[in-house]
Scaffold this active site. Sequence first.
Site, mmCIF file in Angstrom:
data_model
loop_
_atom_site.group_PDB
_atom_site.id
_atom_site.type_symbol
_atom_site.label_atom_id
_atom_site.label_comp_id
_atom_site.label_asym_id
_atom_site.label_seq_id
_atom_site.Cartn_x
_atom_site.Cartn_y
_atom_site.Cartn_z
ATOM 1 N N LYS A 1 41.565 38.362 48.211
ATOM 2 C CA LYS A 1 40.797 37.164 47.814
ATOM 3 C C LYS A 1 41.488 35.894 48.331
ATOM 4 O O LYS A 1 40.833 34.985 48.851
ATOM 5 C CB LYS A 1 40.645 37.103 46.288
ATOM 6 N N SER B 1 28.418 51.714 47.689
ATOM 7 C CA SER B 1 29.722 52.333 47.456
ATOM 8 C C SER B 1 30.164 52.159 46.011
ATOM 9 O O SER B 1 30.981 52.924 45.511
ATOM 10 C CB SER B 1 30.776 51.772 48.415
ATOM 11 N N PHE C 1 29.330 38.939 48.364
ATOM 12 C CA PHE C 1 29.967 39.680 47.261
ATOM 13 C C PHE C 1 30.655 40.950 47.746
ATOM 14 O O PHE C 1 31.578 41.429 47.085
ATOM 15 C CB PHE C 1 28.905 40.158 46.246
ATOM 16 N N TYR D 1 44.268 43.827 46.045
ATOM 17 C CA TYR D 1 42.922 43.286 45.793
ATOM 18 C C TYR D 1 42.985 41.754 45.711
ATOM 19 O O TYR D 1 42.234 41.042 46.378
ATOM 20 C CB TYR D 1 42.336 43.883 44.492
ATOM 21 N N GLY E 1 51.655 43.804 35.605
ATOM 22 C CA GLY E 1 50.870 42.827 36.364
ATOM 23 C C GLY E 1 50.013 41.927 35.489
ATOM 24 O O GLY E 1 49.437 40.951 35.970
ATOM 25 N N ASP E 2 49.874 42.272 34.190
ATOM 26 C CA ASP E 2 49.040 41.445 33.298
ATOM 27 C C ASP E 2 49.750 40.147 32.926
ATOM 28 O O ASP E 2 50.976 40.108 32.839
ATOM 29 C CB ASP E 2 48.737 42.202 32.001
ATOM 30 N N GLY F 1 25.503 45.251 43.372
ATOM 31 C CA GLY F 1 26.645 45.379 42.453
ATOM 32 C C GLY F 1 26.407 44.612 41.161
ATOM 33 O O GLY F 1 25.325 44.055 40.931
ATOM 34 N N THR G 1 42.021 35.572 39.944
ATOM 35 C CA THR G 1 43.241 36.293 40.329
ATOM 36 C C THR G 1 44.044 35.518 41.383
ATOM 37 O O THR G 1 45.248 35.708 41.499
ATOM 38 C CB THR G 1 42.866 37.721 40.829
ATOM 39 N N ASN H 1 38.702 50.321 34.408
ATOM 40 C CA ASN H 1 39.955 49.565 34.359
ATOM 41 C C ASN H 1 39.799 48.348 33.468
ATOM 42 O O ASN H 1 40.735 47.921 32.816
ATOM 43 C CB ASN H 1 40.326 49.048 35.753
ATOM 44 N N ASN H 2 38.623 47.766 33.495
ATOM 45 C CA ASN H 2 38.411 46.496 32.801
ATOM 46 C C ASN H 2 38.057 46.735 31.334
ATOM 47 O O ASN H 2 37.545 47.783 30.954
ATOM 48 C CB ASN H 2 37.321 45.678 33.493
ATOM 49 N N SER I 1 38.064 34.908 42.926
ATOM 50 C CA SER I 1 38.473 35.345 41.594
ATOM 51 C C SER I 1 39.596 34.472 41.075
ATOM 52 O O SER I 1 40.417 33.968 41.856
ATOM 53 C CB SER I 1 38.946 36.794 41.681
HETATM 54 C C1 UD1 Z 1 41.352 42.091 36.127
HETATM 55 C C2 UD1 Z 1 42.168 41.854 37.366
HETATM 56 C C3 UD1 Z 1 41.588 40.701 38.132
HETATM 57 C C4 UD1 Z 1 40.124 40.964 38.465
HETATM 58 C C5 UD1 Z 1 39.381 41.236 37.179
HETATM 59 C C6 UD1 Z 1 37.960 41.665 37.515
HETATM 60 C C7 UD1 Z 1 44.464 42.560 36.822
HETATM 61 C C8 UD1 Z 1 45.889 42.121 36.660
HETATM 62 N N1 UD1 Z 1 43.559 41.599 37.043
HETATM 63 O O1 UD1 Z 1 41.487 40.945 35.279
HETATM 64 O O2 UD1 Z 1 42.315 40.560 39.312
HETATM 65 O O3 UD1 Z 1 39.580 39.861 39.117
HETATM 66 O O4 UD1 Z 1 40.002 42.294 36.448
HETATM 67 O O5 UD1 Z 1 37.183 41.687 36.379
HETATM 68 O O6 UD1 Z 1 44.180 43.724 36.746
HETATM 69 N N2 UD1 Z 1 42.923 45.428 28.363
HETATM 70 C C9 UD1 Z 1 43.294 46.318 27.360
HETATM 71 N N3 UD1 Z 1 42.890 47.624 27.470
HETATM 72 C C10 UD1 Z 1 42.138 48.079 28.525
HETATM 73 C C11 UD1 Z 1 41.760 47.167 29.542
HETATM 74 C C12 UD1 Z 1 42.181 45.846 29.427
HETATM 75 O O7 UD1 Z 1 43.972 45.949 26.401
HETATM 76 O O8 UD1 Z 1 41.820 49.282 28.565
HETATM 77 C C13 UD1 Z 1 43.312 44.000 28.235
HETATM 78 C C14 UD1 Z 1 44.175 43.482 29.366
HETATM 79 O O9 UD1 Z 1 45.542 43.686 29.102
HETATM 80 C C15 UD1 Z 1 43.778 41.996 29.394
HETATM 81 C C16 UD1 Z 1 42.310 42.004 28.967
HETATM 82 O O10 UD1 Z 1 42.123 43.247 28.286
HETATM 83 O O11 UD1 Z 1 44.518 41.266 28.433
HETATM 84 C C17 UD1 Z 1 41.334 41.925 30.116
HETATM 85 O O12 UD1 Z 1 41.638 42.936 31.073
HETATM 86 P P1 UD1 Z 1 40.655 43.272 32.313
HETATM 87 O O13 UD1 Z 1 39.261 43.414 31.830
HETATM 88 O O14 UD1 Z 1 41.245 44.408 33.060
HETATM 89 O O15 UD1 Z 1 40.680 41.947 33.189
HETATM 90 P P2 UD1 Z 1 41.922 41.137 33.809
HETATM 91 O O16 UD1 Z 1 43.165 41.888 33.759
HETATM 92 O O17 UD1 Z 1 41.911 39.774 33.189
#
Ligand code: UD1
Length: 336
Positions: free
Chosen positions: A153, A34, A80, A149, A294-295, A10, A126, A198-199, A124
């Site tokens: 943890k 996976s 991991f 998730y 959730g943010d 990973g 989190t 997502n990130n 994490s």
């Molecule tokens: C997220 C998870 C966290 C996990 C981590 C793994 C949540 C609430 N938390 O953290 O549990 O351990 O990922 O890396 O989901 N953002 C945008 N647009 C996007 C994506 C993100 O504006 O398309 C913003 C978010 O609002 C945040 C920041 O970017 O302020 C970081 O987001 P992200 O990378 O998803 O990480 P976390 O939310 O901090």
Amino acid sequence: MRILVTGGTGFIGSHTVVELLNENYEVVVIDDFSNSKPDVVDKIKTITNKEFKFYEGNVCDKELLQIIFKENKIDAVIHFAGFKAVGESVQKPLMYYRNNLDSTLTLCEVMNANNVKNIVFSSSATVYGNPKGLPIKETFPTGETTNPYGATKVMIERILKDIYISDNTWNIALLRYFNPIGAHKSGLIGENPNDIPNNLMPYIVKVATKELKELNIFGNDYDTVDGTGVRDYIHVVDLAKGHIKAIEWVLKNNGIDAFNLGTGNGYSVLELVNAFKKYNNVDVPYKIVGRREGDIGSCYADVSYAKEKLGWESKYDIEDMVKDSYNFVKNSTLHM
Ligand code: UD1
């Protein structure tokens, strides 16, 4: 010393295997691909010019784990393997609880039976939920997580603490990661999810390469420097090196403890986007949309404990992080 790495192909796992091999550890990896690709195995060997043993399978498979421990004299484990998509975990809680908890329980049972009691766990930030203050210290309360998730943890940390209470010959490092980004300088390994990410960083990269049209920035009304969310982004190679320090720490019979792995610096979404544009000389169109459920507004680490106890601190800066993230994806698209 021989280290078993679960989930070793990973994003964080692969970078950690590279650092372990660079430090001359013997490495055994188990992964079921996976959320990774089989070619990562060869890429790690290319980067390091070293060999390691690989088993394809799931950590919930007790028979396979027994075979691995029988065939290899393992000194310590870095765990991991686990599902990590926050949104998916809300949709499929049973899948997340089953996989993440079952794999850890099975692993610990087999470790116990083989008298291997040294483990580094991939936790994490989190676990802090909405933190009670900033910067976040390891002593802050944990447990108020907002999704399954995150709950896995917290539960796994609890399980490991209980194992230690029952038998203090275990040595356990709980590593609480902040936001890992970046990639190996070679451009051979990194993070490039197949689905819509997502990130933040994988999303920015896909906008920069024009695979996605624009970035949605989730809210600009937080109490931060420019209203957008602030996070502690850390280069994945720094994070990987933190695991080497944690392995050294568990092998010295230190008992159990938790460590924040971050840089201690917070950057807003806009600051990260602007750094990405500037250092990569590429456009990243974005629009501001509503907050994501959730943010939290801000999240960054107090890193003094890891420095004091593990002798570890981050080295790479934001320029390295944004350049290496982009370099990996440009490089992998080039060779597809
Ligand atoms: C997220 C998870 C966290 C996990 C981590 C793994 C949540 C609430 N938390 O953290 O549990 O351990 O990922 O890396 O989901 N953002 C945008 N647009 C996007 C994506 C993100 O504006 O398309 C913003 C978010 O609002 C945040 C920041 O970017 O302020 C970081 O987001 P992200 O990378 O998803 O990480 P976390 O939310 O901090």
